[in-house]
Design a protein around this motif. Structure first.
Motif, mmCIF file in Angstrom:
data_model
loop_
_atom_site.group_PDB
_atom_site.id
_atom_site.type_symbol
_atom_site.label_atom_id
_atom_site.label_comp_id
_atom_site.label_asym_id
_atom_site.label_seq_id
_atom_site.Cartn_x
_atom_site.Cartn_y
_atom_site.Cartn_z
ATOM 1 N N ASP A 185 45.463 38.083 53.546
ATOM 2 C CA ASP A 185 44.475 38.518 54.549
ATOM 3 C C ASP A 185 43.515 39.544 53.952
ATOM 4 O OD1 ASP A 185 45.690 36.869 56.358
ATOM 5 O OD2 ASP A 185 46.882 38.447 57.302
ATOM 6 N N ALA A 186 44.020 40.391 53.042
ATOM 7 C CA ALA A 186 43.154 41.396 52.413
ATOM 8 C C ALA A 186 42.073 40.721 51.580
ATOM 9 C CB ALA A 186 43.994 42.323 51.537
ATOM 10 N N PHE A 187 42.418 39.664 50.852
ATOM 11 C CA PHE A 187 41.398 38.964 50.052
ATOM 12 C C PHE A 187 40.383 38.265 50.954
ATOM 13 C CE2 PHE A 187 39.625 35.490 47.603
ATOM 14 C CZ PHE A 187 39.350 36.089 46.389
ATOM 15 N N ASN A 188 40.871 37.600 52.005
ATOM 16 C CA ASN A 188 39.945 36.909 52.910
ATOM 17 C C ASN A 188 38.986 37.895 53.577
ATOM 18 O OD1 ASN A 188 41.080 34.381 52.396
ATOM 19 N ND2 ASN A 188 42.594 34.595 54.022
ATOM 20 N N GLU A 189 39.488 39.068 53.984
ATOM 21 C CA GLU A 189 38.624 40.061 54.605
ATOM 22 C C GLU A 189 37.618 40.612 53.601
ATOM 23 O OE1 GLU A 189 37.070 42.728 57.494
ATOM 24 O OE2 GLU A 189 38.145 40.807 57.549
ATOM 25 N N GLY A 190 38.055 40.791 52.344
ATOM 26 C CA GLY A 190 37.127 41.255 51.320
ATOM 27 C C GLY A 190 35.983 40.285 51.093
ATOM 28 N N VAL A 191 36.270 38.983 51.155
ATOM 29 C CA VAL A 191 35.215 37.977 50.996
ATOM 30 C C VAL A 191 34.228 38.070 52.157
ATOM 31 C CG1 VAL A 191 34.733 35.513 50.884
ATOM 32 C CG2 VAL A 191 36.688 36.444 49.653
ATOM 33 N N ARG A 192 34.734 38.253 53.376
ATOM 34 C CA ARG A 192 33.828 38.377 54.527
ATOM 35 C C ARG A 192 32.946 39.609 54.395
ATOM 36 N NH1 ARG A 192 38.186 36.022 57.475
ATOM 37 N NH2 ARG A 192 39.210 38.054 57.677
ATOM 38 N N LEU A 193 33.495 40.705 53.887
ATOM 39 C CA LEU A 193 32.697 41.920 53.742
ATOM 40 C C LEU A 193 31.664 41.796 52.631
ATOM 41 C CD1 LEU A 193 35.480 44.638 54.161
ATOM 42 C CD2 LEU A 193 33.770 43.927 55.833
ATOM 43 N N LEU A 194 31.828 40.823 51.730
ATOM 44 C CA LEU A 194 30.843 40.608 50.674
ATOM 45 C C LEU A 194 29.600 39.883 51.189
ATOM 46 C CD1 LEU A 194 32.950 39.518 47.562
ATOM 47 C CD2 LEU A 194 31.721 41.657 47.849
ATOM 48 N N LYS A 208 36.642 31.246 39.712
ATOM 49 C CA LYS A 208 36.790 32.135 38.565
ATOM 50 C C LYS A 208 38.201 32.714 38.527
ATOM 51 C CE LYS A 208 31.933 33.546 38.189
ATOM 52 N NZ LYS A 208 31.755 33.125 36.790
ATOM 53 N N ALA A 209 38.554 33.356 37.421
ATOM 54 C CA ALA A 209 39.872 33.969 37.281
ATOM 55 C C ALA A 209 40.095 34.983 38.401
ATOM 56 C CB ALA A 209 40.002 34.637 35.913
ATOM 57 N N ALA A 210 41.316 34.987 38.957
ATOM 58 C CA ALA A 210 41.615 35.843 40.104
ATOM 59 C C ALA A 210 41.412 37.318 39.773
ATOM 60 C CB ALA A 210 43.051 35.595 40.574
ATOM 61 N N ARG A 211 41.756 37.735 38.564
ATOM 62 C CA ARG A 211 41.614 39.138 38.188
ATOM 63 C C ARG A 211 40.153 39.570 38.236
ATOM 64 N NH1 ARG A 211 40.552 42.088 33.495
ATOM 65 N NH2 ARG A 211 41.642 44.097 33.387
ATOM 66 N N ARG A 212 39.261 38.760 37.692
ATOM 67 C CA ARG A 212 37.852 39.108 37.671
ATOM 68 C C ARG A 212 37.272 39.113 39.081
ATOM 69 N NH1 ARG A 212 34.844 35.183 34.750
ATOM 70 N NH2 ARG A 212 33.140 36.639 34.986
ATOM 71 N N CYS A 213 37.735 38.209 39.949
ATOM 72 C CA CYS A 213 37.213 38.161 41.315
ATOM 73 C C CYS A 213 37.606 39.417 42.095
ATOM 74 C CB CYS A 213 37.745 36.917 42.026
ATOM 75 S SG CYS A 213 37.041 35.384 41.415
ATOM 76 N N ILE A 214 38.853 39.859 41.938
ATOM 77 C CA ILE A 214 39.304 41.052 42.655
ATOM 78 C C ILE A 214 38.533 42.284 42.183
ATOM 79 C CG2 ILE A 214 41.271 42.582 43.041
ATOM 80 C CD1 ILE A 214 43.071 40.111 42.865
ATOM 81 N N LEU A 215 38.394 42.433 40.868
ATOM 82 C CA LEU A 215 37.683 43.598 40.331
ATOM 83 C C LEU A 215 36.212 43.581 40.730
ATOM 84 C CD1 LEU A 215 39.266 43.824 36.754
ATOM 85 C CD2 LEU A 215 39.817 45.172 38.776
ATOM 86 N N ASN A 216 35.582 42.401 40.708
ATOM 87 C CA ASN A 216 34.173 42.312 41.095
ATOM 88 C C ASN A 216 33.996 42.607 42.582
ATOM 89 O OD1 ASN A 216 31.335 41.419 40.369
ATOM 90 N ND2 ASN A 216 31.784 40.009 42.024
ATOM 91 N N MET A 217 34.919 42.143 43.407
ATOM 92 C CA MET A 217 34.845 42.406 44.843
ATOM 93 C C MET A 217 34.914 43.906 45.122
ATOM 94 S SD MET A 217 37.547 41.174 47.770
ATOM 95 C CE MET A 217 37.312 39.445 47.368
ATOM 96 N N ILE A 218 35.851 44.587 44.487
ATOM 97 C CA ILE A 218 35.997 46.030 44.695
ATOM 98 C C ILE A 218 34.758 46.773 44.174
ATOM 99 C CG2 ILE A 218 37.364 48.057 44.063
ATOM 100 C CD1 ILE A 218 39.814 46.232 43.995
ATOM 101 N N ASP A 219 34.235 46.334 43.032
ATOM 102 C CA ASP A 219 33.081 47.015 42.440
ATOM 103 C C ASP A 219 31.846 46.873 43.322
ATOM 104 O OD1 ASP A 219 31.699 48.314 40.111
ATOM 105 O OD2 ASP A 219 30.637 46.412 40.110
ATOM 106 N N VAL A 220 31.593 45.675 43.860
ATOM 107 C CA VAL A 220 30.412 45.458 44.709
ATOM 108 C C VAL A 220 30.501 46.294 45.979
ATOM 109 C CG1 VAL A 220 29.193 43.744 46.102
ATOM 110 C CG2 VAL A 220 29.898 43.175 43.786
ATOM 111 N N LEU A 221 31.662 46.265 46.634
ATOM 112 C CA LEU A 221 31.799 47.013 47.888
ATOM 113 C C LEU A 221 31.733 48.516 47.648
ATOM 114 C CD1 LEU A 221 34.598 44.929 49.634
ATOM 115 C CD2 LEU A 221 32.145 44.856 50.036
#
Length: 389
Positions: free
Chosen positions: A67-76, A94-107
């Motif tokens: 749910d945390a990943f899905n909510e992060g995508v909505r906030l993007l 893309k690789a899951a690690r890069r997606c998580i780090l990019n999501m946190i960096d953008v927000l």
């Protein structure tokens, strides 16, 4: 479960939000960074997260992490036109690690901008008390336009002056009082970065162009490492050392790609800050000369290799293998004998070729093929080599 976000779940773009909506979005992003980001960060250290996408690795996540990943995508979604969010589909491939780090960096980067105070918002007029009629503002004297101080009779509207016509036809809806932006973070022109590196890399510094020329090679190496790792994971007879070797190669190449992309992001941001970058209808970026208004692109320092050169790389001379010691030779023969007489693996084309190669190597080292080895080779459909009498 992780699922791809639909178009009806997208939030408003930041430029279309009211002040209250932006503050509410900033609050939601802050809460997500405080709680949900901490749930996802441990998964960035998972070796498979460097090689597989979020759809593949999220099978072992609990409901709160998914749910945390899905909510992060909505906030993007409100930042699609402002940052490289990898939406709508790239974030799932893309690789899951890069997606998580990019999501946190953008927000984390763009959330503080949501609280920016408007620069040219007019002062609010005090609201009238209950039961009191609002008073109409008195016209102010304007020596250049005296008609504004005179009461007009009902009838035809007066003609607009040239200045008023230009202001009404201004392409910038946020322009006020000499084109002052209402909000610097929103009214600034957003120039989307081209999708392909070749469409803008020639505008970047020479060092970045040289490094970017290796992007295609690095991506192929990463894909090869992931493919080999997947085959070894599915093979019950594979050695743990081989799996570890390819995992380390994949991690090393992935770090190189991440560093290169960060350099490209910084280079593009510096180009946009100059205010001279435009993107044509073909998606190619150009630099405009401020004096002439014409395209003034620099000559590319590095020429990207053609497809033929990439498909047919130059063959390097192979190094001759070092001769085996008697102990190494004995161990190798023993290993090949055990491998060749094992019929438990699935009969595939790869297994067949590997059996034939190992059989030739065994004979070359002075070993012999037993009946059990021949029977296993026939099981795989391999061609049995002749043995010297």
């Amino acid at each position: 479960m992780i699922r791809q976000i639909q178009a009806n779940e997208y939030m408003k773009r930041v430029a279309s939000m009211t002040e209250a909506e932006r503050l509410d979005l900033a609050k939601r992003v802050g809460e997500w960074l405080d709680s949900s980001a901490k749930l996802l960060m441990p998964h960035t250290n998972d070796p498979l997260a460097r090689m597989q996408n979020v759809m593949q690795v999220s099978g072992g996540w609990n409901d709160a992490e998914q749910d945390a990943f899905n909510e992060g995508v909505r906030l993007l979604t409100p930042f699609i036109a402002i940052a490289d969010t990898w939406l709508p589909t790239m974030i799932y491939t893309k690789a899951a690690r890069r997606c998580i780090l990019n999501m946190i960096d953008v927000l984390r980067t763009h959330a503080p901008k949501l609280k920016a105070t408007p620069q040219s918002v007019p002062d609010r007029v005090a609201s009238p008390k209950l039961g009191q009629k609002p008073q109409a503002p008195e016209p102010t004297a304007n020596p250049q336009n005296p008609s504004t101080t005179q009461k007009r009779k009902p009838g035809r509207p007066r003609k607009l002056t040239k200045e008023e016509e230009q202001a009404a036809l201004s392409p910038n809806p946020f322009a006020q009082n000499g084109n002052q932006p209402i909000n610097e973070a929103i009214s600034s022109p957003v120039i989307p970065r081209p999708k392909h590196i070749d469409q803008y890399v020639y505008l970047l510094p020479e060092r970045t162009q040289i490094r970017a020329a290796q992007y295609g090679t690095l991506m192929r190496e990463l894909e090869q490492a992931r493919s080999n790792m997947k085959l070894l994971i599915d093979d019950p007879h594979a050695k743990p050392s081989e799996r570890e070797r390819w995992a380390k190669i994949a991690v090393k190449v992935d770090n190189q790609i991440a560093a290169l992309r960060s350099e490209l992001d910084a280079g593009w941001a510096n180009l946009v800050d100059t205010g001279r970058v435009v993107v044509d209808d073909m998606g190619m970026a150009h630099i405009i000369d401020p004096e002439t208004g014409k395209i003034a692109d620099p000559k590319p320092v590095v020429t990207a290799p053609s497809d033929d050169a990439q498909e047919k790389p130059q063959e390097q001379p192979k190094e001759k293998p070092k001769p085996l010691t008697p102990e190494e030779k004995t161990k190798r023969i023993s290993y090949l004998q055990k491998w060749l007489r094992d019929p438990r693996a699935t009969a595939t084309e790869e297994r067949k070729k590997q059996w034939e190669e190992n059989a030739h190597e065994l004979l070359h080292l002075g070993g012999t093929l037993s009946d059990a080895m021949v029977k296993a080779g026939e099981h795989y459909g391999a061609k049995i080599p002749r043995q010297k009498k």
